[in-house]
Design a protein around this motif. Sequence first.
Motif, PDB file in Angstrom:
ATOM      1  N   ASP A  55       0.845  -1.191  -0.065  1.00 20.54           N
ATOM      2  CA  ASP A  55       0.042   0.196  -0.011  1.00 20.54           C
ATOM      3  C   ASP A  55       0.908   1.403   0.170  1.00 20.54           C
ATOM      4  OD1 ASP A  55      -2.413  -1.750   0.207  1.00 20.54           O
ATOM      5  OD2 ASP A  55      -2.617  -1.443   2.015  1.00 20.54           O
ATOM      6  N   ALA A  56       1.956   1.249   0.433  1.00 23.32           N
ATOM      7  CA  ALA A  56       2.940   2.508   0.664  1.00 23.32           C
ATOM      8  C   ALA A  56       3.705   2.691  -0.893  1.00 23.32           C
ATOM      9  CB  ALA A  56       3.921   2.100   1.687  1.00 23.32           C
ATOM     10  N   HIS A  57       3.680   1.656  -1.719  1.00 26.50           N
ATOM     11  CA  HIS A  57       4.354   1.711  -2.779  1.00 26.50           C
ATOM     12  C   HIS A  57       3.726   2.682  -3.682  1.00 26.50           C
ATOM     13  CE1 HIS A  57       6.117  -0.055  -6.728  1.00 26.50           C
ATOM     14  NE2 HIS A  57       7.027  -0.257  -5.707  1.00 26.50           N
ATOM     15  N   ARG A  58       4.403   3.641  -4.498  1.00 23.64           N
ATOM     16  CA  ARG A  58       4.133   4.579  -5.196  1.00 23.64           C
ATOM     17  C   ARG A  58       3.704   4.308  -6.879  1.00 23.64           C
ATOM     18  NH1 ARG A  58       4.562   9.046  -2.373  1.00 23.64           N
ATOM     19  NH2 ARG A  58       5.535  10.711  -3.748  1.00 23.64           N
ATOM     20  N   ALA A  59       4.459   3.055  -7.004  1.00 21.58           N
ATOM     21  CA  ALA A  59       3.942   2.659  -8.567  1.00 21.58           C
ATOM     22  C   ALA A  59       2.599   1.971  -8.561  1.00 21.58           C
ATOM     23  CB  ALA A  59       5.040   1.640  -9.030  1.00 21.58           C
ATOM     24  N   ARG A  60       1.615   2.871  -8.951  1.00 20.25           N
ATOM     25  CA  ARG A  60       0.223   2.235  -9.079  1.00 20.25           C
ATOM     26  C   ARG A  60      -0.297   2.247 -10.537  1.00 20.25           C
ATOM     27  NH1 ARG A  60      -1.094   2.035  -3.780  1.00 20.25           N
ATOM     28  NH2 ARG A  60      -0.365   3.543  -2.481  1.00 20.25           N
ATOM     29  N   THR A  61       0.700   2.401 -11.555  1.00 21.59           N
ATOM     30  CA  THR A  61       0.043   2.226 -12.680  1.00 21.59           C
ATOM     31  C   THR A  61       1.212   1.534 -13.681  1.00 21.59           C
ATOM     32  OG1 THR A  61       1.420   4.516 -13.311  1.00 21.59           O
ATOM     33  CG2 THR A  61      -1.229   4.345 -12.528  1.00 21.59           C
ATOM     34  N   GLY A  62       0.828   1.138 -14.745  1.00 22.45           N
ATOM     35  CA  GLY A  62       1.654   0.234 -15.594  1.00 22.45           C
ATOM     36  C   GLY A  62       2.082  -0.874 -14.985  1.00 22.45           C
ATOM     37  N   ASN A  63       3.242  -1.531 -14.984  1.00 24.03           N
ATOM     38  CA  ASN A  63       3.562  -2.865 -14.628  1.00 24.03           C
ATOM     39  C   ASN A  63       4.043  -2.929 -13.190  1.00 24.03           C
ATOM     40  OD1 ASN A  63       3.282  -3.781 -17.167  1.00 24.03           O
ATOM     41  ND2 ASN A  63       5.400  -3.310 -17.829  1.00 24.03           N
TER      42      ASN A  63
END
Length: 64
Positions: A6-14
Motif C-alpha cells: 500500500d505504501a508503494h508509489r507505482a500504481r500504474t503500468g507494470n
Amino acid sequence: MTFHEDAHRARTGNGPAVVAVLRNTAIGFHCGNGETNIARATRRANRRPHDLITTVTSSYPTTQ
C-alpha cells in the motif's frame, strides 16, 4: 506478513504486477525451503541477506 504494498508509489503500468511477482517469489522460495512461518523466514532473510544470496546462488542450496 506485509511487504508494504500500500505504501508503494507505482500504481500504474507494470509496477503492481512486478511487486506481486516479487512477493510471490519470496513466499515460494521460503515454502520451497521448508519454512512453515513465512513471516519469520522473511524477517530472518532481511537481517541476514548474505545467507539468502548464498542460498539462491549456490548449486546445492541448503536450509538453515
